[in-house]
Design an enzyme around this catalytic site. Structure first.
Site, PDB file in Angstrom:
ATOM      1  CE  LYS A   1      35.357  48.262  46.956  1.00 31.98           C
ATOM      2  NZ  LYS A   1      34.506  47.085  46.687  1.00 31.98           N
TER       3      LYS A   1
ATOM      4  CB  SER B   1      49.136  24.925  35.440  1.00 38.06           C
ATOM      5  OG  SER B   1      48.667  25.545  36.625  1.00 38.06           O
TER       6      SER B   1
END
Length: 383
Positions: free
Chosen positions: A231, A177
């Protein structure tokens, strides 16, 4: 009036005792009279020094040895302090050889984080001032954050463009990765026979604690401003919705995946086209042999094979054995640092517990939110 025939003063005259003549002041500072004939002065000889016994000599020798050892230890510790606390990355010998030709090993170990980027940046800036013949990236990490991996990739790419120094990647036990991401700019990649690599993909990891809060009787209250309705997305104190997961996938994961494919294609375009890389970018991990067959690595071998390939890439004169150095970040100096450097996991755990204990409520709240916040990662689940 009677006369004194002896010319001596009388008691009545008050001039002095009877029988003693007047003192002549002119003779007061004259040397004493010589000793009588036949007088032999006695010489005062210094006392003979007392002879030391065997134990005295042994004690003195031991004291001298301890003193010299103490001086040597203090000098040695002073050198260690200077080496361990002196600023940025430092080179040390890895293999001796021709000092006019040098290859530098740059180790990148553990997770790729912001501190990894800071170290790589300082190390490569140092090498820009004194370029080596080649650089070997010794990579042993399972991945890292998207941003930090990309910054490290940028520093390596910038270094190559600025210096034209060849870079060879040497994979250790795992380079998956983010570990593969930072190796992509290398001119050649060498993987050990037991290396785990690949895992080209991106993942977001997080956790929710709403059930735990229910068990302990805690009810979180969330209030946002009127126009900040999104939010509270992906908060750990409530379950995530399918809509939130899809938004995260579209806005964060897909762009990061595309970036990963682009970086690999840019570095491996000489052996792989973009379509082939997209087929490999499923997050699957590969063995060294699989990676070689898929052209994700150029050679299967060990560190000495990577160094030999670096000599070849640097086009060094035939028969020259270059000096090999390794560049590392100095650790903090002290007993705690030395014990931690020796691999004391118990000490690390104790330090972390003490650090958590000393956090203020505001710091603890920030730490919990930081740990719970979802973070995009180029990370393999296997190591």
């Amino acid at each position: 009036m009677s006369e004194n025939p002896s010319n001596q003063p009388s008691e009545e005259s008050g001039s002095g005792p009877v029988g003693r003549g007047p003192v002549d002041p002119r003779g007061a500072n004259q040397p004493p009279p010589p000793p009588p004939q036949g007088y032999a002065p006695v010489a005062m000889m210094p006392a003979a020094p007392q002879q030391r016994g065997m134990w005295g000599k042994l004690g003195a020798s031991l004291l001298t040895t301890v003193l010299l050892l103490s001086i040597g230890v203090n000098i040695y510790l002073g050198i260690i302090v200077a080496a361990y606390t002196g600023g940025g990355p430092r080179e040390s010998a890895y293999e001796d050889g021709d000092r006019s030709h040098r290859i530098v090993v740059l180790p990148i170990e553990e997770m790729v984080t912001d501190s990894t980027h800071a170290f790589v940046r300082r190390a490569l800036r140092l090498l820009e001032d004194d370029p080596p013949a080649a650089v070997v990236l010794r990579i042993d990490c399972p991945g890292g954050t998207v941003a930090a991996s990309d910054r490290v990739w940028h520093e390596i790419t910038r270094f190559k463009e600025k210096t034209n120094v060849p870079v060879v990647a040497s994979f250790g036990s795992v380079a998956a990765s983010g570990g593969y991401y930072i190796a992509a700019p290398a001119d050649a990649i060498v993987a050990e026979p037991t290396t785990i690599t690949g895992s080209i993909g991106v993942i977001v990891m997080g956790f929710t604690v709403n059930e735990l809060l229910d068990k302990i009787g805690v009810t979180p209250e969330i209030v946002t401003s009127e126009f900040s309705t999104n939010k509270d997305q992906l908060l750990p104190i409530r379950p995530w919705t399918d809509e939130e997961r899809e938004i995260l996938r579209v806005t964060r994961l897909e762009p990061a995946w595309e970036r990963f494919v682009h970086v690999v294609h840019e570095g491996r375009s000489h052996v792989l086209d973009e379509a082939a890389i997209r087929e490999l970018a499923t997050g699957e991990v590969f063995s060294a042999q699989q990676a070689y067959d898929l052209k994700l690595v150029d050679q299967i071998g060990y560190m000495e094979d990577a160094l030999a390939l670096a000599r070849e890439q640097a086009d060094l004169p035939e028969g020259v054995e270059p000096r090999v150095t390794i560049i590392r970040q100095p650790r903090g100096f002290g007993l705690m640092s030395l014990l931690a450097a020796s691999g004391s996991t118990e000490l690390d755990a104790m330090q972390q517990v003490r650090q958590l204990r000393d956090l203020s409520p505001e710091q603890l709240r920030a730490w919990v939110m930081e740990m719970a916040a979802p973070r995009a990662m180029y990370q393999s689940s296997q190591r």
